[in-house]
Design a protein around this motif. Structure first.
Motif, mmCIF file in Angstrom:
data_model
loop_
_atom_site.group_PDB
_atom_site.id
_atom_site.type_symbol
_atom_site.label_atom_id
_atom_site.label_comp_id
_atom_site.label_asym_id
_atom_site.label_seq_id
_atom_site.Cartn_x
_atom_site.Cartn_y
_atom_site.Cartn_z
ATOM 1 N N ILE A 162 29.156 -21.652 -138.821
ATOM 2 C CA ILE A 162 28.809 -20.237 -138.933
ATOM 3 C C ILE A 162 27.515 -20.001 -138.161
ATOM 4 O O ILE A 162 26.595 -20.829 -138.187
ATOM 5 C CB ILE A 162 28.665 -19.813 -140.412
ATOM 6 C CG1 ILE A 162 28.377 -18.308 -140.507
ATOM 7 C CG2 ILE A 162 27.586 -20.611 -141.125
ATOM 8 C CD1 ILE A 162 28.450 -17.771 -141.926
ATOM 9 N N GLN A 163 27.469 -18.895 -137.432
ATOM 10 C CA GLN A 163 26.270 -18.461 -136.722
ATOM 11 C C GLN A 163 25.895 -17.066 -137.201
ATOM 12 O O GLN A 163 26.775 -16.229 -137.422
ATOM 13 C CB GLN A 163 26.505 -18.395 -135.211
ATOM 14 C CG GLN A 163 26.916 -19.680 -134.539
ATOM 15 C CD GLN A 163 27.052 -19.473 -133.043
ATOM 16 O OE1 GLN A 163 26.071 -19.279 -132.320
ATOM 17 N NE2 GLN A 163 28.292 -19.503 -132.560
ATOM 18 N N THR A 164 24.605 -16.804 -137.339
ATOM 19 C CA THR A 164 24.144 -15.458 -137.659
ATOM 20 C C THR A 164 22.902 -15.141 -136.842
ATOM 21 O O THR A 164 22.122 -16.035 -136.509
ATOM 22 C CB THR A 164 23.818 -15.287 -139.157
ATOM 23 O OG1 THR A 164 22.718 -16.139 -139.495
ATOM 24 C CG2 THR A 164 25.008 -15.628 -140.023
ATOM 25 N N ASN A 198 19.449 -5.682 -138.442
ATOM 26 C CA ASN A 198 20.782 -5.598 -137.853
ATOM 27 C C ASN A 198 21.364 -6.994 -137.761
ATOM 28 O O ASN A 198 20.949 -7.801 -136.919
ATOM 29 C CB ASN A 198 20.707 -4.969 -136.460
ATOM 30 C CG ASN A 198 22.052 -4.969 -135.760
ATOM 31 O OD1 ASN A 198 23.088 -4.862 -136.388
ATOM 32 N ND2 ASN A 198 22.027 -5.089 -134.437
ATOM 33 N N HIS A 199 22.319 -7.309 -138.625
ATOM 34 C CA HIS A 199 22.904 -8.652 -138.695
ATOM 35 C C HIS A 199 24.216 -8.694 -137.917
ATOM 36 O O HIS A 199 25.058 -7.802 -138.027
ATOM 37 C CB HIS A 199 23.177 -9.048 -140.150
ATOM 38 C CG HIS A 199 21.944 -9.246 -140.960
ATOM 39 N ND1 HIS A 199 21.361 -10.484 -141.150
ATOM 40 C CD2 HIS A 199 21.154 -8.366 -141.624
ATOM 41 C CE1 HIS A 199 20.288 -10.363 -141.906
ATOM 42 N NE2 HIS A 199 20.139 -9.086 -142.204
ATOM 43 N N VAL A 200 24.384 -9.741 -137.126
ATOM 44 C CA VAL A 200 25.642 -10.039 -136.455
ATOM 45 C C VAL A 200 25.905 -11.531 -136.642
ATOM 46 O O VAL A 200 24.995 -12.306 -136.934
ATOM 47 C CB VAL A 200 25.615 -9.680 -134.953
ATOM 48 C CG1 VAL A 200 25.287 -8.220 -134.755
ATOM 49 C CG2 VAL A 200 24.604 -10.545 -134.207
ATOM 50 N N GLY A 201 27.151 -11.931 -136.457
ATOM 51 C CA GLY A 201 27.451 -13.351 -136.605
ATOM 52 C C GLY A 201 28.915 -13.651 -136.365
ATOM 53 O O GLY A 201 29.716 -12.769 -136.042
ATOM 54 N N SER A 202 29.268 -14.912 -136.540
ATOM 55 C CA SER A 202 30.650 -15.340 -136.363
ATOM 56 C C SER A 202 30.914 -16.590 -137.185
ATOM 57 O O SER A 202 30.013 -17.409 -137.405
ATOM 58 C CB SER A 202 30.968 -15.618 -134.883
ATOM 59 O OG SER A 202 30.140 -16.651 -134.369
ATOM 60 N N ILE A 203 32.130 -16.694 -137.655
ATOM 61 C CA ILE A 203 32.627 -17.907 -138.308
ATOM 62 C C ILE A 203 33.499 -18.628 -137.286
ATOM 63 O O ILE A 203 34.455 -18.050 -136.762
ATOM 64 C CB ILE A 203 33.419 -17.574 -139.577
ATOM 65 C CG1 ILE A 203 32.511 -16.856 -140.585
ATOM 66 C CG2 ILE A 203 34.003 -18.840 -140.200
ATOM 67 C CD1 ILE A 203 33.253 -16.336 -141.803
ATOM 68 N N ASP A 204 33.165 -19.869 -136.976
ATOM 69 C CA ASP A 204 33.760 -20.586 -135.857
ATOM 70 C C ASP A 204 34.537 -21.806 -136.351
ATOM 71 O O ASP A 204 34.062 -22.545 -137.217
ATOM 72 C CB ASP A 204 32.666 -21.053 -134.885
ATOM 73 C CG ASP A 204 31.735 -19.917 -134.464
ATOM 74 O OD1 ASP A 204 32.196 -18.759 -134.443
ATOM 75 O OD2 ASP A 204 30.560 -20.203 -134.167
ATOM 76 N N LEU A 258 13.909 -11.187 -133.345
ATOM 77 C CA LEU A 258 15.287 -11.660 -133.421
ATOM 78 C C LEU A 258 15.300 -13.033 -134.068
ATOM 79 O O LEU A 258 14.577 -13.941 -133.629
ATOM 80 C CB LEU A 258 15.923 -11.731 -132.033
ATOM 81 C CG LEU A 258 17.338 -12.321 -131.964
ATOM 82 C CD1 LEU A 258 18.333 -11.380 -132.633
ATOM 83 C CD2 LEU A 258 17.755 -12.597 -130.527
ATOM 84 N N ALA A 259 16.084 -13.188 -135.106
ATOM 85 C CA ALA A 259 16.268 -14.488 -135.755
ATOM 86 C C ALA A 259 17.680 -14.992 -135.476
ATOM 87 O O ALA A 259 18.629 -14.211 -135.437
ATOM 88 C CB ALA A 259 16.044 -14.375 -137.259
ATOM 89 N N HIS A 260 17.806 -16.301 -135.260
ATOM 90 C CA HIS A 260 19.124 -16.902 -135.066
ATOM 91 C C HIS A 260 19.188 -18.208 -135.838
ATOM 92 O O HIS A 260 18.237 -18.992 -135.830
ATOM 93 C CB HIS A 260 19.405 -17.187 -133.587
ATOM 94 C CG HIS A 260 20.747 -17.829 -133.353
ATOM 95 N ND1 HIS A 260 20.921 -19.198 -133.348
ATOM 96 C CD2 HIS A 260 21.969 -17.299 -133.160
ATOM 97 C CE1 HIS A 260 22.192 -19.475 -133.141
ATOM 98 N NE2 HIS A 260 22.854 -18.343 -133.014
ATOM 99 N N LYS A 261 20.300 -18.416 -136.512
ATOM 100 C CA LYS A 261 20.500 -19.670 -137.229
ATOM 101 C C LYS A 261 21.981 -20.025 -137.181
ATOM 102 O O LYS A 261 22.855 -19.158 -137.036
ATOM 103 C CB LYS A 261 20.028 -19.572 -138.688
ATOM 104 C CG LYS A 261 20.755 -18.551 -139.531
ATOM 105 C CD LYS A 261 20.156 -18.501 -140.930
ATOM 106 C CE LYS A 261 20.905 -17.553 -141.855
ATOM 107 N NZ LYS A 261 20.763 -16.137 -141.433
ATOM 108 N N SER A 262 22.258 -21.319 -137.287
ATOM 109 C CA SER A 262 23.644 -21.782 -137.283
ATOM 110 C C SER A 262 23.753 -23.062 -138.089
ATOM 111 O O SER A 262 22.778 -23.812 -138.242
ATOM 112 C CB SER A 262 24.149 -22.017 -135.852
ATOM 113 O OG SER A 262 23.469 -23.105 -135.250
ATOM 114 N N LEU A 263 24.942 -23.308 -138.586
ATOM 115 C CA LEU A 263 25.271 -24.536 -139.308
ATOM 116 C C LEU A 263 26.681 -24.929 -138.920
ATOM 117 O O LEU A 263 27.623 -24.139 -139.075
ATOM 118 C CB LEU A 263 25.181 -24.328 -140.824
ATOM 119 C CG LEU A 263 25.721 -25.469 -141.694
ATOM 120 C CD1 LEU A 263 24.895 -26.733 -141.485
ATOM 121 C CD2 LEU A 263 25.732 -25.072 -143.164
#
Length: 515
Positions: free
Chosen positions: A235-237, A288-294, A214-219
């Motif tokens: 943004i988080q993915t 399998n990519h998931v994410g959100s724009i915050d 599992l990879a996670h990154k955010s900016l």
């Protein structure tokens, strides 16, 4: 977690305990009881996967050495261990289908381990960068403690071991006159719930993937927090990748096993989504990519009060990022007051995930002989994937628990059966006086199932929790917390339960003993 890694982390932790002057420690006893196989929704949600059982008697011990925020080069460590007795959860699995077409169901039982490591980590910080090795609970970098849950990454599931590099806090970007700050992180983690997945998916005609990463990154960027109004945009993915896919026929026999690559290029594709071309023949984005724009707007009112409005837009692919998913997302309002006030925090949230860019997904390149050449990029199927077993750890959603986690499934299926949700969440927290505090959580959800497996009738759920906290002034090291919660409805069933936790905390400061 491999035994030798755990031992290494423990030895390094004890070494750091000698080198560092301050150790914060905590001992906890917890007893919970419910009239159902699982604890009520609000008791088990956003607690790191610790309190899921319908009946439990647990003891926990933890110790943390915090990094010195005043030093340029520093390090810290932590460990948390829980154990005890719990009631087993049950579910049904389809074990086989014979030649006559008769399907047999088997009732399976599972329970949390008698003892487990919740956290075991080391941290090192140089200037503004922090490196974390091991297994550490993570709170959302965007939503607050009383939120229903971050859509991409919160504290709902058991933490995974791995490595993460992140800013220690928001940092001012040079040459912006102090107006713009930035936070970023990048982490890679290893799945540890293979045994849970295999136990739940002894299913005839099923396909499971184990051993994935599992990879996670955010900016995140935000304006100057000292100003009356602060704007945050980020943004988080996250990406599940690698592992081994095993497929069984209707009789339960293995018919294929495919090793999905997890080499350097796979790690790179988890950071920068691109075509996989891996052993599964996947010509789409790998993993399998998931994410959100915050986005959030904070209004700092005088006398220490803050009003906050925020939104998270979920996405699984470009259609969600392009906002083809309509009004889908989390919408929230939060009041933050003084910590000792009668009302110190109020959260009101609305979540809708019913659009998912429409009900149809059609890719012409999947059908070489088709005369329908137009593409429809709908049916995003939040938290589900054709290859991976859903965005969860041991049945608990890594994102928001409002999309019903697989642990609730009585069928043994490890997918999200209810990801088309509309719901509300309310939280109120405060202090009656210096010794007594309270928290009230309430929520209501409607579900239409998924686009691929819709519900014939809409399901609903109403959940409620009342919590009181007592911290006596004559014994400040002790904290007692009592929770009572209930669920009512056709979505996750009816239940009532309670959880009582007593904790003793302290601090060992070796500086005081120096002569």
């Amino acid at each position: 977690m491999p035994r030798h890694n755990t031992l290494a982390l423990f030895l390094l932790f004890t070494t750091s305990a000698v080198a560092q002057p301050v150790i914060d420690y905590n001992f906890s006893l917890a007893a919970g009881l419910s009239d159902s196989r699982l604890a009520p929704y609000y008791i088990q949600s956003n607690t790191g996967g610790k309190f899921t059982a319908g009946a439990m008697t647990l003891a926990g011990v933890e110790a943390h050495v915090a990094t010195d925020t005043t030093a340029r080069l520093t390090w810290g460590a932590g460990v948390e261990i829980w154990g005890g007795a719990t009631r087993s959860n049950w579910f049904y699995t389809t074990t086989a289908t014979d030649h006559a077409g008769t399907t047999s169901l088997t009732r399976q039982h599972e329970r949390p381990a008698a003892a487990w490591i919740q956290q075991a980590y080391l941290t090192g910080r140089y200037r503004c960068m922090t490196l974390t090795l091991g297994q550490r609970e993570q709170k959302s970098v965007f939503t607050g403690n009383n939120s229903s849950g971050d859509l991409t990454r919160g504290n709902n599931a058991h933490p995974l071991p791995g490595i993460e590099l992140a800013f220690d806090r928001y940092r001012t970007i040079p040459y912006t006159a102090g107006w713009v700050q930035v936070f970023l992180n990048l982490g890679f983690f290893y799945n540890t719930d293979d045994s849970w997945i295999k136990h739940h998916t002894a299913l005839a005609g099923s396909s499971i993937t184990t051993g994935y990463r599992l990879a996670h990154k955010s900016l995140f960027l935000r304006s100057n927090p000292s100003r009356p109004v602060m704007v945050t945009l980020g943004i988080q993915t996250a990406c599940q990748f690698g592992g081994t896919t095993t497929t069984r026929d209707t009789r339960g026999d293995i018919i294929s096993q495919t090793k999905i690559k997890s080499d350097f290029s796979a790690y790179l594709h988890s950071i920068i989504p691109s075509s996989g071309g891996n052993a599964t023949g996947d010509h789409y984005y790998e993993g399998n990519h998931v994410g959100s724009i915050d986005i959030a707007i904070d209004w700092h009112i005088k006398n220490g009060h803050t009003m906050r409005a925020y939104h998270q837009n979920p996405f699984e692919d470009a259609s969600g990022m392009g906002k083809l998913n309509g009004w889908d997302g989390l919408y929230g309002l939060e009041y933050i007051g003084k910590s000792d006030a009668i009302v110190s925090n109020v959260v009101v949230e609305y979540l809708t995930t019913v659009n998912q860019s429409g009900p149809v997904h059609w890719a012409p390149k999947d059908h070489p002989d088709t005369f329908i050449t137009h593409e429809a990029t709908g049916s995003d199927d939040y938290y589900n994937n054709y290859c991976y077993n859903g965005y969860h750890t041991a049945g608990m959603s890594i994102g928001t628990p409002m999309l019903v986690s697989p642990i609730w499934n009585t069928s043994g299926v490890v997918r999200f059966n209810d990801n088309r949700i509309r719901g509300f969440h309310l939280a109120v927290e405060g202090h009656i006086n210096s010794e007594w505090g309270y928290r009230v959580l309430g929520g209501y959800r409607n579900s239409w199932g998924t686009y691929s497996v819709p519900r014939g009738n809409r399901a609903h759920d109403t959940s409620f929790l009342l919590e009181t906290t007592y911290k006596p002034s004559w014994l400040s090291n002790i904290t007692a917390r009592a929770q009572a919660a209930m669920d009512r409805g056709t979505l996750i069933g009816n239940r009532f339960g309670a959880l009582i936790t007593v904790s003793y905390s302290g601090c060992l400061d070796f500086k005081r003993h120096k002569r």
